[in-house]
Every structure is written in C-alpha cells, then in structure tokens.
Design an enzyme around this catalytic site. Structure first.
Site, PDB file in Angstrom:
ATOM      1  N   ASP A  96      24.898  12.623  11.463  1.00  0.00           N
ATOM      2  CA  ASP A  96      24.098  13.327  10.457  1.00  0.00           C
ATOM      3  C   ASP A  96      23.887  14.766  10.901  1.00  0.00           C
ATOM      4  O   ASP A  96      23.381  15.023  11.994  1.00  0.00           O
ATOM      5  CB  ASP A  96      22.733  12.654  10.300  1.00  0.00           C
ATOM      6  N   ASN A 127      14.763  13.969   0.808  1.00  0.00           N
ATOM      7  CA  ASN A 127      13.379  14.425   0.591  1.00  0.00           C
ATOM      8  C   ASN A 127      12.979  14.447  -0.881  1.00  0.00           C
ATOM      9  O   ASN A 127      12.146  15.266  -1.281  1.00  0.00           O
ATOM     10  CB  ASN A 127      13.171  15.803   1.231  1.00  0.00           C
ATOM     11  N   GLY A 180       9.741   9.309  15.709  1.00  0.00           N
ATOM     12  CA  GLY A 180       8.548  10.152  15.702  1.00  0.00           C
ATOM     13  C   GLY A 180       8.862  11.629  15.697  1.00  0.00           C
ATOM     14  O   GLY A 180       7.987  12.450  15.987  1.00  0.00           O
ATOM     15  N   ASN A 218      19.540   3.331  22.864  1.00  0.00           N
ATOM     16  CA  ASN A 218      19.270   3.162  21.433  1.00  0.00           C
ATOM     17  C   ASN A 218      20.238   2.178  20.768  1.00  0.00           C
ATOM     18  O   ASN A 218      19.917   1.593  19.736  1.00  0.00           O
ATOM     19  CB  ASN A 218      19.258   4.521  20.733  1.00  0.00           C
ATOM     20  N   SER A 239      20.766  12.751  25.218  1.00  0.00           N
ATOM     21  CA  SER A 239      20.798  12.197  26.582  1.00  0.00           C
ATOM     22  C   SER A 239      21.692  10.959  26.607  1.00  0.00           C
ATOM     23  O   SER A 239      21.564  10.079  25.750  1.00  0.00           O
ATOM     24  CB  SER A 239      19.367  11.835  27.009  1.00  0.00           C
ATOM     25  N   TYR A 269      14.925   9.318   8.558  1.00  0.00           N
ATOM     26  CA  TYR A 269      14.952  10.272   9.666  1.00  0.00           C
ATOM     27  C   TYR A 269      13.603  10.290  10.379  1.00  0.00           C
ATOM     28  O   TYR A 269      12.615   9.793   9.858  1.00  0.00           O
ATOM     29  CB  TYR A 269      15.408  11.665   9.218  1.00  0.00           C
ATOM     30  N   SER A 270      13.610  10.854  11.590  1.00  0.00           N
ATOM     31  CA  SER A 270      12.407  10.904  12.453  1.00  0.00           C
ATOM     32  C   SER A 270      11.847   9.513  12.759  1.00  0.00           C
ATOM     33  O   SER A 270      10.632   9.339  12.927  1.00  0.00           O
ATOM     34  CB  SER A 270      11.338  11.826  11.844  1.00  0.00           C
ATOM     35  N   TYR A 319      21.097  23.286  10.496  1.00  0.00           N
ATOM     36  CA  TYR A 319      20.921  22.976  11.931  1.00  0.00           C
ATOM     37  C   TYR A 319      21.712  23.966  12.798  1.00  0.00           C
ATOM     38  O   TYR A 319      21.569  23.982  14.019  1.00  0.00           O
ATOM     39  CB  TYR A 319      21.356  21.545  12.266  1.00  0.00           C
TER      40      TYR A 319
END
Ligand code: NDP
Length: 324
Positions: free
Chosen positions: A51, A168, A221, A281, A274, A217-218, A56
């Site tokens: 994504d 959104n 957090g 994940n 990372s 997304y997020s 970005y």
C-alpha cells in the site's frame, strides 16, 4: 477457511486482494531508502500486497523494490498487488490523469492493481507550493469527487489500473458515489482507519451490503507522526486489555491487534520497516482469537481517529463529522 498470508479476498469487479498488506508511509525525516529495503524484505518474507500513495513521496523507492524482486525471480508482476492513491490536489479531472501518470512514471510499472481516491475532499496547492505541507494553510477546492471518479473509470477501461476504490469516505459519501448518474464501476473498497479503538462496525456493515471491501489502516495504532496525530492520544499497543489477551495467546499486542481486524473480515495494512517486526506480524496467521476474546477487544472501541486531519474540519467534504 483458515486465513494464510496467501489468502485473497474477491472484489466486486472479480479481481482479488491479499488480506494482509504492507504499509509504506513514514515521516518525512525517515530516509526513503528504508521504504525500499523494507519492501524488498517484505516480498522475500511473502508479503504480496503493498500500500502506497503519491503523497508518501516514496513511489520511486517502492517501484525500485518491486522491480528488483521481479528481476531476481522472487515474484512475477501478477503476484504483487500494488495500491496507489490519487491525492486531493489532483481532483480536477485534467489533473487527475496527470496524478496517475506521475505515480506510474515514478514506480516504473505498467499498471496499478488498485487506484484510490485518497480523500473525499479536494485541495488546491497554495501559490508557489509544490506539495501540501502541514505547516502551511490548506487551500480548499470544490471539485466533486464524482467527477474525478470518471477519470478512474477511464483508467480501468484502459487497463492501466485493474481496480478502483476510495479511501476515507463516510457512508453519505459512498451513497453519493453509488448513486452518481451513469456510474460505470462501483468502488471495490473503502480504505479507512480501523483498529481496536475504532472498530468501524457500522461502516463495515454498510460496505458489506454494497459489496465493498473494508481495508484497515493504522491497525497498530498509527505511525504517530506528530504532524498528523495528536500525541496526547493513548498508545494502542500499550493498552492493558490488549496486552492481557496477547499474553493469553503468547502473542505480541501487534499480532492480536491485527488478528482482531482480520477476523472481522477486514483487509489489514500494517507498516513496518524492521525485519524483526515484518516477520513477527506474519504470525497473525498462526493463531485464532476465540469469540469471547473478539468480544472483549470489540469492547475497547471508543471511535478514536488517530488521523483526524483537523485542519480539514471546515471543508464541506470533511468525512469525520458524521458518526460513520
Ligand atoms: P500502523 O498502525 O501500521 O503502525 C505503524 C507503526 O507500528 C510503526 O511505527 C511501526 O514501526 C510499528 N510497528 C509495526 N509492527 C510492529 C510490531 N510488531 N510491534 C510494535 N510496533 C510495530 O501505521 P500507519 O498509520 O502507517 O498505517 C499503515 C499503513 O496504512 C500506512 O503505512 C499507509 O500505507 C496506510 N495509511 C493510509 C491512510 C489513508 O489515508 N488512506 C492513512 C494512514 C495510513 P517500525 O516500522 O519501526 O516497525
């Protein structure tokens, strides 16, 4: 059916999307090469959905990573699902085509798998500005997203993008797009913020009724980039209830936060640059939350938007005034 990293969800246009995607946004002070390196490693590890977005400012690096992994034989182009987004400054239909071309040139790809309207609101660049910056006042524009949508439909017809969707959008905005006279293609998805503090159940139910996939997304957090996120908000991965559920399964809070959203039937995006956390994940596919733990996590919902984009509040198409 058990979820695996290769599970794909069928979209309303017949194309398929992997249920886990790599997020690639990082704050401007993070060297862009990190996005390139992380994307290559993620592809090596088995991530197939990436994504990204014009705004970005890293499509050159993400394109380099994808092409390098095709060139070294790790994947074929058709194995990768790449999402790009048309930013609000390109909503004028003449500029929309240019916005797409800028992305495809930066990426050096022949097509995008998915192209989204990044926001329901349109913006103009201030005189002399080349990009939107949180330090500068936003200049609102009043281009109707229904008009911009027609350009996305043309890109799909030309085979330059395989699928088209939105990001959104609230229910009212989705309804307006779906009832647009002459609508040729429905959006395949709505990419929105979604996590244990913003479970989006009502928006998900509405989208499901229209055969629109919700993409989250997020989920961890958010990036907590100080330019976009109010740093007085609670840190999601430090939530004690999330921690107790994670301890029960001997998993990290991140894996449980992702698994909760996946098990709701929502596509998950998670960003990490990372290697250790990219690997960790993927553990999201190695366990299943019991119904009572899903319910406990659902109870954490407080309709918290980390990315509230408060600067846009006066814009007539600001999406977060309504409940969903
Ligand atoms: P996420 O919720 O995915 O969180 C990313 C943060 O979590 C990073 O700081 C990352 O750090 C950290 N992290 C990753 N894995 C772990 C782990 N296992 N344990 C602890 N910390 C971890 O944030 P985003 O807000 O970036 O959302 C994901 C993606 O969604 C974006 O990158 C972007 O692609 C997309 N997005 C879309 C928006 C839209 O308007 N459509 C808006 C916002 C995001 P590290 O890299 O050091 O691991």
């Amino acid at each position: 059916m058990a979820l695996t990293k290769d599970t794909r969800i069928t979209l309303n246009d017949g194309n398929t999307m992997p249920v886990l995607g790599l997020g690639t946004y990082a704050a401007p002070d993070v060297p862009k090469i990190q996005a390139e390196e992380a994307t290559k490693i993620a592809i090596d590890l088995g991530y197939r959905h990436i994504d990204c977005a014009y705004v970005y400012n890293n499509e050159v690096q993400i394109g380099n990573a994808i092409r390098a992994k095709i060139a070294d034989g790790t994947v074929r182009r058709e194995d990768i699902f790449y999402t790009g987004k048309l930013y609000s400054t390109f909503f004028n239909p003449v500029l929309a085509r240019k916005g797409f071309e800028k992305s495809i040139q930066d990426l050096q790809l022949d097509y995008l798998d998915l192209f989204l309207l990044h926001w329901p609101f349109s913006l103009k660049l201030a005189e002399g500005e080349e990009s939107i910056s949180p330090d500068k006042p936003y200049v609102y524009d009043n281009v109707d997203f229904c008009d911009t949508w027609e350009v996305l439909e043309q890109l799909k017809d030309a085979g330059l993008v395989k699928s088209i969707g939105v990001s959104n959008f609230n229910k009212r905005q989705l309804e307006r797009l779906l009832s647009k006279p002459g609508l040729k293609y429905k959006p395949v998805c709505n990419q929105v913020e979604c996590h244990v503090y913003l479970s989006q159940s009502k928006l998900q139910a509405y989208c499901k009724s229209k055969d629109i996939v919700l993409v989250a997304y997020s989920v961890l957090g958010s990036h907590r980039d100080k330019d976009w996120v109010d740093l007085s908000t609670p840190v999601l991965l430090e939530d004690p209830v999330l921690a107790s559920v994670a301890a029960k399964y001997n998993r990290s809070p991140a894996e449980v936060a992702m698994r909760f959203v996946l098990q709701k039937g929502i596509v998950v995006l998670a960003k990490s640059f990372s290697v250790a956390r990219l690997k960790q994940n993927l553990g999201v596919f190695d366990f299943e939350l019991k119904p009572e733990d899903m319910e406990t996590l659902e109870g954490l919902n407080k309709n918290l938007h980390y990315g509230a984009f408060k600067e846009m509040k006066q814009h007539p198409e600001y999406p977060f005034h309504e409940e969903y």
